[in-house]
Design an enzyme around this catalytic site. Structure first.
Site, PDB file in Angstrom:
ATOM      1  N   SER A 156       8.366   3.799 -19.104  1.00 60.88           N
ATOM      2  CA  SER A 156       9.485   4.396 -18.408  1.00 60.88           C
ATOM      3  C   SER A 156      10.381   5.173 -19.377  1.00 60.88           C
ATOM      4  O   SER A 156       9.918   6.103 -20.031  1.00 60.88           O
ATOM      5  CB  SER A 156      10.259   3.311 -17.657  1.00 60.88           C
ATOM      6  OG  SER A 156      11.147   3.865 -16.722  1.00 60.88           O
ATOM      7  N   ASP A 251       5.443   5.443  -7.469  1.00 65.44           N
ATOM      8  CA  ASP A 251       6.442   5.619  -8.507  1.00 65.44           C
ATOM      9  C   ASP A 251       7.021   7.030  -8.423  1.00 65.44           C
ATOM     10  O   ASP A 251       6.268   8.008  -8.410  1.00 65.44           O
ATOM     11  CB  ASP A 251       5.790   5.405  -9.877  1.00 65.44           C
ATOM     12  CG  ASP A 251       6.778   5.435 -11.031  1.00 65.44           C
ATOM     13  OD1 ASP A 251       7.975   5.687 -10.812  1.00 65.44           O
ATOM     14  OD2 ASP A 251       6.342   5.206 -12.168  1.00 65.44           O
ATOM     15  N   HIS A 281       6.531   1.148  -9.905  1.00 65.10           N
ATOM     16  CA  HIS A 281       7.194   1.261 -11.193  1.00 65.10           C
ATOM     17  C   HIS A 281       7.694  -0.114 -11.651  1.00 65.10           C
ATOM     18  O   HIS A 281       8.127  -0.923 -10.851  1.00 65.10           O
ATOM     19  CB  HIS A 281       8.372   2.226 -11.081  1.00 65.10           C
ATOM     20  CG  HIS A 281       8.969   2.591 -12.394  1.00 65.10           C
ATOM     21  ND1 HIS A 281       8.514   3.654 -13.138  1.00 65.10           N
ATOM     22  CD2 HIS A 281       9.971   2.031 -13.113  1.00 65.10           C
ATOM     23  CE1 HIS A 281       9.220   3.747 -14.252  1.00 65.10           C
ATOM     24  NE2 HIS A 281      10.108   2.768 -14.261  1.00 65.10           N
TER      25      HIS A 281
END
Length: 330
Positions: A156, A251, A281
């Protein structure tokens, strides 16, 4: 395939709580969820040795944790954790990730606890992260045998930082990075892509939450287009290290991860694009919570192990971004 059922049940449980959504919270309140998720994940496995250090960044200090495997290390992995540059740390949410990765790859893992926004907005996180990378390069002989590959990795916002580190290292003639592992990375500030707008992707991380993260990290929207914040917008991606780009099916960041893999491939960088089917995610940090975490970590570890084994030959035997060769797991 649909969102896998454990993730669906986990989201249903979260929906029953009375707490506000992240984007409706202050950073201080949002950070309170860290210990809860850490408690669900539990501690990571034992490793050969653990060292906690403080490094001097610009205007302050930050911590790194060195996790060494039992026996001789085969590689050095500098891992930058996720959390939207605002949340997350190397104690609660990511110590177990680093430990599992160290054991699965027989590598020394260096977790970087870069300083967080909004108290320390852009570019503090990348400045700290590059300081840590330089420290690792300077102390490589203490961390692994001579010639062991240096790998940057992150998920991320940490994937964003890892990507930026490869650009900085190239442009500053800095540490020689042998490989990059980008797990559902933030690569661009465009929040109007198809995956950002898809209703089915507004799950644990949604568009509103990413706007909240961006707002705390880099309030100046025009400045977000700088490659130090949006590495997809770099003038050139040539000369960067081979990559694994690992995206999640559900995501908001899915499309920019795929776009970054394509940009690397177009620049002649060997790249493998993998998709975690049925996953949302943040699954990569949720050991003992979501089943995708173990499968995802195994995929990453296998890729690293093959990279290390192939170091003296060639990466190109398993590098492609062609749609037909995309790896995936349920």
């Amino acid at each position: 395939m649909p969102l896998e059922p454990v993730s669906h049940a986990f989201l249903a449980q979260l929906a029953e709580t009375d707490g506000p959504a992240i984007h409706e919270s202050t950073p201080a309140i949002a950070r309170l969820s860290g210990p809860i998720l850490a408690g669900l994940s539990g501690p990571g496995p034992a490793v050969g040795a653990v060292r906690n250090l403080r490094l001097d960044g610009e205007g302050g200090r930050f911590r790194v944790r060195v996790l060494a495997p039992e026996g001789t290390s085969r590689a050095i992995i500098v891992y930058y954790h996720g959390g939207g540059w605002v949340l997350g740390d190397i104690d609660l949410q990511y110590d177990h990730v680093g430990r599992r990765l160290a054991n699965a790859t027989q590598s020394t893992v260096v977790l970087v606890n870069y300083r967080k926004a909004p108290e320390h907005p852009f570019p503090t996180a990348i400045q700290d992260s590059y300081t840590a990378l330089e420290w690792v390069a300077e102390h490589a002989a203490e961390l692994a045998p001579e010639g062991a590959p240096l790998i940057v990795a992150g998920d991320s916002a940490g994937g964003n930082i890892a990507a930026v580190m490869t650009l900085w290292a190239r442009d500053k003639a800095g540490p020689g990075i042998d490989h990059q592992i980008l797990i559902y990375p933030v690569t661009d500030c465009d929040t109007n892509t198809a995956s950002y707008l898809a209703p089915e992707n507004q799950l644990l991380l949604g568009r509103d939450t990413m706007l909240w993260f961006w707002g705390h990290y880099l309030a100046d929207e025009a400045a977000r287009t700088h490659p130090d914040a949006s590495p997809l917008r770099a003038a050139s991606h040539t000369g960067l290290p081979p990559a694994l780009v690992y995206v999640a099916q559900y995501d908001p960041l899915h499309d920019e991860g795929v776009a970054y893999a394509k940009a690397l491939e177009d620049a002649g960088v060997p790249v493998t694009l993998a998709e975690a089917e049925g996953q949302m995610h943040a699954y990569f940090q949720m050991a003992n919570i979501l089943p995708g975490q173990e499968a995802g970590l195994n995929l990453v570890a296998d890729h690293i192990n093959r990279c290390v084994a192939a170091r003296d030959t060639s990466y190109t035997s398993y590098t492609s971004c062609d749609k037909g060769s995309v790896s995936s797991h349920a």
